[in-house]
Design an enzyme around this catalytic site. Sequence first.
Site, short mmCIF file in Angstrom:
data_model
loop_
_atom_site.label_atom_id
_atom_site.label_comp_id
_atom_site.label_asym_id
_atom_site.label_seq_id
_atom_site.Cartn_x
_atom_site.Cartn_y
_atom_site.Cartn_z
N ARG A 20 2.61 7.40 -17.76
CA ARG A 20 2.31 6.26 -18.64
C ARG A 20 2.01 4.99 -17.85
O ARG A 20 1.01 4.33 -18.08
CB ARG A 20 3.51 5.98 -19.55
CG ARG A 20 3.77 7.02 -20.61
CD ARG A 20 4.92 6.52 -21.49
NE ARG A 20 5.23 7.47 -22.52
CZ ARG A 20 6.12 8.45 -22.37
NH1 ARG A 20 6.77 8.60 -21.24
NH2 ARG A 20 6.36 9.29 -23.37
N ILE A 21 2.92 4.64 -16.92
CA ILE A 21 2.76 3.36 -16.22
C ILE A 21 1.62 3.46 -15.19
O ILE A 21 0.76 2.57 -15.11
CB ILE A 21 4.09 2.92 -15.56
CG1 ILE A 21 5.14 2.69 -16.66
CG2 ILE A 21 3.89 1.65 -14.72
CD1 ILE A 21 6.55 2.44 -16.17
N ASP A 43 -0.90 13.31 -8.71
CA ASP A 43 0.08 13.67 -9.73
C ASP A 43 -0.04 15.17 -9.98
O ASP A 43 -1.07 15.63 -10.50
CB ASP A 43 -0.16 12.89 -11.03
CG ASP A 43 1.02 13.04 -11.99
OD1 ASP A 43 1.56 14.15 -12.09
OD2 ASP A 43 1.39 12.04 -12.62
N CYS A 59 7.06 -0.67 -7.69
CA CYS A 59 7.70 -1.28 -8.86
C CYS A 59 8.31 -0.16 -9.70
O CYS A 59 8.48 -0.31 -10.91
CB CYS A 59 6.68 -2.06 -9.70
SG CYS A 59 6.04 -3.51 -8.87
N ALA A 60 8.62 0.98 -9.06
CA ALA A 60 9.13 2.14 -9.82
C ALA A 60 10.62 2.33 -9.56
O ALA A 60 11.46 1.94 -10.40
CB ALA A 60 8.34 3.37 -9.45
N ARG A 61 10.98 2.90 -8.42
CA ARG A 61 12.39 3.11 -8.09
C ARG A 61 12.58 3.02 -6.58
O ARG A 61 11.77 3.56 -5.81
CB ARG A 61 12.86 4.50 -8.52
CG ARG A 61 13.36 4.55 -9.95
CD ARG A 61 14.64 3.72 -10.13
NE ARG A 61 15.06 3.66 -11.51
CZ ARG A 61 14.59 2.81 -12.44
NH1 ARG A 61 13.67 1.94 -12.13
NH2 ARG A 61 15.06 2.84 -13.66
N ASP A 112 9.67 -4.27 -5.64
CA ASP A 112 10.48 -4.79 -6.75
C ASP A 112 11.81 -4.05 -6.90
O ASP A 112 12.69 -4.50 -7.62
CB ASP A 112 9.66 -4.66 -8.06
CG ASP A 112 10.37 -5.24 -9.27
OD1 ASP A 112 10.85 -6.40 -9.18
OD2 ASP A 112 10.46 -4.56 -10.30
N GLU A 155 20.82 -1.93 -5.22
CA GLU A 155 20.46 -3.19 -5.87
C GLU A 155 21.72 -3.96 -6.22
O GLU A 155 22.59 -3.40 -6.89
CB GLU A 155 19.62 -2.90 -7.12
CG GLU A 155 18.28 -2.27 -6.74
CD GLU A 155 17.31 -2.09 -7.90
OE1 GLU A 155 17.72 -2.29 -9.07
OE2 GLU A 155 16.15 -1.76 -7.64
N HIS A 196 13.86 -6.47 -9.06
CA HIS A 196 13.74 -5.49 -10.16
C HIS A 196 13.32 -6.19 -11.47
O HIS A 196 14.05 -6.16 -12.47
CB HIS A 196 15.04 -4.71 -10.34
CG HIS A 196 14.86 -3.39 -11.04
ND1 HIS A 196 15.62 -2.29 -10.77
CD2 HIS A 196 13.99 -3.00 -12.01
CE1 HIS A 196 15.24 -1.29 -11.54
NE2 HIS A 196 14.25 -1.70 -12.31
N GLY A 245 10.26 -5.63 -12.99
CA GLY A 245 9.14 -4.94 -13.64
C GLY A 245 9.19 -4.98 -15.16
O GLY A 245 8.18 -5.19 -15.82
N ALA A 246 10.38 -4.79 -15.71
CA ALA A 246 10.50 -4.73 -17.18
C ALA A 246 11.01 -6.04 -17.75
O ALA A 246 11.30 -6.13 -18.94
CB ALA A 246 11.44 -3.60 -17.56
#
Length: 308
Positions: A148-149, A168, A227-229, A253, A258, A276, A278-279
């Site tokens: 999705r992202i 992917d 910006c994922a994990r 990010d 963390e 962190h 991103g969201a």
Amino acid sequence: MKVLVSDSLSEEGVAKLEEHFDVEVSTGLSEDELVEKIGEFDALVIRSGTQVTARVIEAADKLKIVGRAGVGVDNIDIPAATEKGIIVVNAPEGNMLSAAEHTIAMMLSMARNIPQATASLKAGKWERKKFLGVEVNGKTLGVIGLGRIGAEVAKRAQGLEMNILAYDPFVNEDRAKELGVELASVKNIAKRADFITVHTPLTKETRNILDTEEFDLMKPTARVINCARGGIINEDALGQALKNDKIAGAAIDVFTNEPPENCSFVGLENAVVTPHLGASTEEAQVNVAVSVAEEVISVLNGGPARST
Ligand code: MLT
């Protein structure tokens, strides 16, 4: 029934839950405090701060559902929850646009040295020569993880006239064609891309997907984004690559720990870093909180869970 919200959740989500249940909001709990408390609750609502460990699950005698207001469920011991019959739900769509926009913002900030130039000007300097940037127009963006992202990032980057290479294993040629991207291996992306962004979950297959071997293949002008994990890009290898000018920059990010402790690249001039975020938009926080609250309401009232 009782719901514990143990990370900060937008008011809209809490209000929705309060229409149906007795809600307690207690953030910043240690594992011991959560273990002590969790036995009274029927549902637990979290973001990324709370670690739902096997110990927490073991003590959760009444718990029926863990609702994750966000995408990643790597802070929940899913096998332990499943074994105890506890449903785990997330909100996979509510923050995807914010995450994609943050990725593009990080890429452009890095390409034009915006955080470094801001700090310099605020320190009373006027360093126009030092902050010579690069255009993204016509450059190649490697997208690792075209879910999705990743797909939203690709779409936005195409709007900036970038060419997209994507890796992917779950995406076939038809889908790639539909998205206007070329499929490639991670190593091929490492060799060819000017910018590389990762958008996979953190699993044993994706941990360290960019490591020393991949950094060795990259162009000295390459720039990477996460910006994922934390952990998808090997942090020590990234620090070495940045220190030795094997690559030109990184925009990060998310971190293995963390907040990051003794991280090899946070202090480097060629690293752009955010905590962190991103969201972290008003829109995304309302979306994920409302979505997860609806799931908890449905499940505690005996209905189905939509996302697991
Ligand atoms: C997510 O997994 O949804 C994002 O990383 C945001 C968050 O952790 O809250």
